[in-house]
Design an enzyme around this catalytic site. Structure first.
Site, PDB file in Angstrom:
ATOM      1  N   HIS A   1      71.379  49.426   9.755  1.00 52.63           N
ATOM      2  CA  HIS A   1      70.311  49.131   8.804  1.00 52.63           C
ATOM      3  C   HIS A   1      69.302  48.125   9.353  1.00 52.63           C
ATOM      4  O   HIS A   1      68.201  48.013   8.822  1.00 52.63           O
ATOM      5  CB  HIS A   1      70.892  48.647   7.466  1.00 52.63           C
ATOM      6  CG  HIS A   1      71.401  47.244   7.461  1.00 52.63           C
ATOM      7  ND1 HIS A   1      72.726  46.927   7.638  1.00 52.63           N
ATOM      8  CD2 HIS A   1      70.760  46.062   7.286  1.00 52.63           C
ATOM      9  CE1 HIS A   1      72.882  45.616   7.561  1.00 52.63           C
ATOM     10  NE2 HIS A   1      71.709  45.066   7.355  1.00 52.63           N
TER      11      HIS A   1
ATOM     12  N   ASP B   1      77.546  51.590   9.872  1.00 55.25           N
ATOM     13  CA  ASP B   1      76.463  50.617   9.972  1.00 55.25           C
ATOM     14  C   ASP B   1      76.384  49.981  11.355  1.00 55.25           C
ATOM     15  O   ASP B   1      76.162  48.789  11.488  1.00 55.25           O
ATOM     16  CB  ASP B   1      76.607  49.538   8.890  1.00 55.25           C
ATOM     17  CG  ASP B   1      75.300  48.783   8.669  1.00 55.25           C
ATOM     18  OD1 ASP B   1      74.233  49.296   9.061  1.00 55.25           O
ATOM     19  OD2 ASP B   1      75.335  47.665   8.120  1.00 55.25           O
TER      20      ASP B   1
ATOM     21  N   GLY C   1      68.617  38.257   7.706  1.00 58.39           N
ATOM     22  CA  GLY C   1      68.345  38.077   9.132  1.00 58.39           C
ATOM     23  C   GLY C   1      69.601  37.929   9.955  1.00 58.39           C
ATOM     24  O   GLY C   1      69.583  38.118  11.170  1.00 58.39           O
ATOM     25  N   ASN C   2      70.737  37.613   9.295  1.00 57.39           N
ATOM     26  CA  ASN C   2      72.016  37.491  10.003  1.00 57.39           C
ATOM     27  C   ASN C   2      72.633  38.842  10.369  1.00 57.39           C
ATOM     28  O   ASN C   2      73.513  38.921  11.219  1.00 57.39           O
ATOM     29  CB  ASN C   2      73.035  36.711   9.169  1.00 57.39           C
ATOM     30  CG  ASN C   2      73.027  35.229   9.441  1.00 57.39           C
ATOM     31  OD1 ASN C   2      72.651  34.436   8.579  1.00 57.39           O
ATOM     32  ND2 ASN C   2      73.437  34.834  10.637  1.00 57.39           N
ATOM     33  N   SER C   3      72.203  39.913   9.703  1.00 57.81           N
ATOM     34  CA  SER C   3      72.798  41.219   9.956  1.00 57.81           C
ATOM     35  C   SER C   3      72.718  41.589  11.430  1.00 57.81           C
ATOM     36  O   SER C   3      71.661  41.488  12.049  1.00 57.81           O
ATOM     37  CB  SER C   3      72.092  42.295   9.142  1.00 57.81           C
ATOM     38  OG  SER C   3      72.640  42.404   7.868  1.00 57.81           O
TER      39      SER C   3
ATOM     40  N   LEU D   1      76.463  70.185   8.207  1.00 63.68           N
ATOM     41  CA  LEU D   1      76.284  71.403   7.426  1.00 63.68           C
ATOM     42  C   LEU D   1      75.058  72.185   7.869  1.00 63.68           C
ATOM     43  O   LEU D   1      75.122  73.397   8.059  1.00 63.68           O
ATOM     44  CB  LEU D   1      76.175  71.067   5.933  1.00 63.68           C
ATOM     45  CG  LEU D   1      75.977  72.248   4.981  1.00 63.68           C
ATOM     46  CD1 LEU D   1      77.119  73.252   5.106  1.00 63.68           C
ATOM     47  CD2 LEU D   1      75.873  71.741   3.532  1.00 63.68           C
ATOM     48  N   GLY D   2      73.925  71.506   8.027  1.00 67.67           N
ATOM     49  CA  GLY D   2      72.732  72.166   8.536  1.00 67.67           C
ATOM     50  C   GLY D   2      71.825  72.756   7.477  1.00 67.67           C
ATOM     51  O   GLY D   2      71.346  73.883   7.627  1.00 67.67           O
ATOM     52  N   VAL D   3      71.586  72.015   6.384  1.00 64.76           N
ATOM     53  CA  VAL D   3      70.669  72.476   5.346  1.00 64.76           C
ATOM     54  C   VAL D   3      69.772  71.328   4.898  1.00 64.76           C
ATOM     55  O   VAL D   3      70.102  70.161   5.080  1.00 64.76           O
ATOM     56  CB  VAL D   3      71.415  73.025   4.106  1.00 64.76           C
ATOM     57  CG1 VAL D   3      72.286  74.205   4.470  1.00 64.76           C
ATOM     58  CG2 VAL D   3      72.249  71.928   3.438  1.00 64.76           C
TER      59      VAL D   3
END
Length: 410
Positions: free
Chosen positions: A150, A180, A253-255, A310-312
């Protein structure tokens, strides 16, 4: 305990947006059509960073297995594997806080970028650009860096600033949104990689230090605390995760920054906090042991192997009622409609076609794109699942064997 809305006094992924543009609206609103090429599992985890970069081994990759990625990714064919060598780990060295910071801080970086955001107002989509920032942890001497998915999601460009204030442009190698985790690369050598610890050996009450880039302006900030819980089950942005909980101060900002133990070893990637004003000291990190396999996949191939696909493309619809975006009313049945089927995909091989309505899958009701995405992400490539599909007035059961998600060639 679930924290689904990070902007409603609950669970927040602390990527710092320096100039927010209606962030709550960005989370709440969505466009009508969503691509559900969906691969099972992507947004933190761990099994292989090396205690010493000299012991890291090159993965054996056949030329036919080397995989190019999308426009925002770069194929990697010979990135060194990372391992959490635990020999002599159990409290091999207990250092002072100052010593831990001295050891670990050079491996933590600040990440800044320009991010593209979309806002949908009653069906009209507007795109904005805004600056944002986060943190990262150096994995290898030659510039591979781990951060949170993220942190880099939607980035048009990224800049990494090292502990010595040197800055480099960065390229996204690959991301795993289920966990993540993301890997980015800078063109540099002689860097100081983090030494990995064993997150399975963590105990409640153990001392830890978080190092990151809070507020996008205070790079290299260290905060101390303890392990408050291990394998804490929480829901982050609709994704169920098992995270390490700490009372070390975690801020926007720590992420992507590091959580280090008293031996100066990386045991977690900081990724979330509880943002309720009545709660304090509730921060979370991805345990390194839970994502090492994913990290090494990204280093080797540019993506995580084995994800279901799946591809849709689909859109939310309501049968016998009215639905617009998130809003459905009038007594109808919510489901999703296939708007496009990709050639040679699992969906095409199973006989699914544009216009089909997906009512349920794997025994679970599919009332929205999010429901379908969750079901697919709970499976791996090769799994076979029964779909309940409606075509016109006919309802039927369709057996679908998921393919593997592989990013398209650039």
């Amino acid at each position: 305990m679930e924290y689904n809305n990070p902007y409603n006094g609950s669970y927040e992924q602390p990527k710092q947006q320096k100039r927010p543009l209606g962030t709550a609206i960005l989370i709440a609103m969505t466009t009508m059509a969503v691509v559900i090429g969906l691969f099972a599992g992507v947004l933190i985890g761990g099994r292989t960073l090396s205690v010493s970069p000299k012991t890291a081994q090159q993965p054996e990759i056949a030329e036919s297995e080397q995989q190019a990625s999308t426009d925002t990714q770069t194929a990697v064919s010979a990135a060194p594997a990372v391992t959490n060598d635990t020999s002599g780990f159990a409290y091999a060295g207990q250092y002072s806080r100052a010593q831990v910071v001295e050891l670990a801080a050079p491996s933590v970086v600040g990440i800044d970028g320009v991010f593209e955001q979309q806002v949908s107002y009653w069906g009209r989509v507007q795109t904005y650009e805004q600056p944002g920032s986060g943190s990262g942890v150096i994995l290898t001497e030659d510039g591979y860096i781990a951060t949170c998915a993220h942190v880099v999601d939607g980035a048009k460009n990224l800049t990494v600033t090292l502990h010595d204030d040197t800055s480099y442009d960065a390229t996204i190698i690959g991301t795993d949104t289920r966990n993540d985790i993301a890997i980015i690369k800078i063109d540099a050598t002689g860097l100081v990689p983090a030494t990995l610890g064993d997150s399975d050996m963590l105990t409640v009450g153990e001392d830890v230090i978080a190092i990151g880039n809070p507020l996008g302006e205070l790079r290299g900030t260290a905060t101390s605390g303890i392990i408050s819980a291990v394998k804490r089950s929480v829901t982050v942005e609709g994704t169920d995760m098992q995270l390490v909980q700490t009372d070390a101060a975690i801020s926007p900002g720590n992420s992507g920054g590091g959580l280090f133990n008293a031996s100066g070893r990386l045991i977690g990637i900081v990724n979330a906090k509880v943002s309720d004003t009545s709660a304090e000291g509730l921060g979370f990190a991805i345990p390194v042991n839970s994502v090492i396999g994913e990290i090494n996949d990204i280093l080797s191939y540019g993506y995580v192997t084995g994800r279901a696909y799946l591809g849709v493309s689909t859109q939310n619809v309501t049968l016998g009622g009215f639905r617009y975006g998130f809003f459905g009313y009038g007594g109808g049945t919510n489901c999703v409609q296939i708007t496009e089927v990709q050639k040679d995909s699992a969906a095409e091989k199973a006989g699914l076609k544009a216009g089909d309505l997906i009512l349920s899958a794997d025994g679970k009701t599919v009332a929205s794109n999010d429901d379908l995405a969750e079901i697919i992400s709970s499976h791996n490539a090769g799994d076979t699942v029964s779909f309940t599909v409606r075509t016109g007035d006919e309802q039927r059961e369709v057996s679908v064997t998921f393919g593997e998600y592989v990013p398209a060639n650039p």
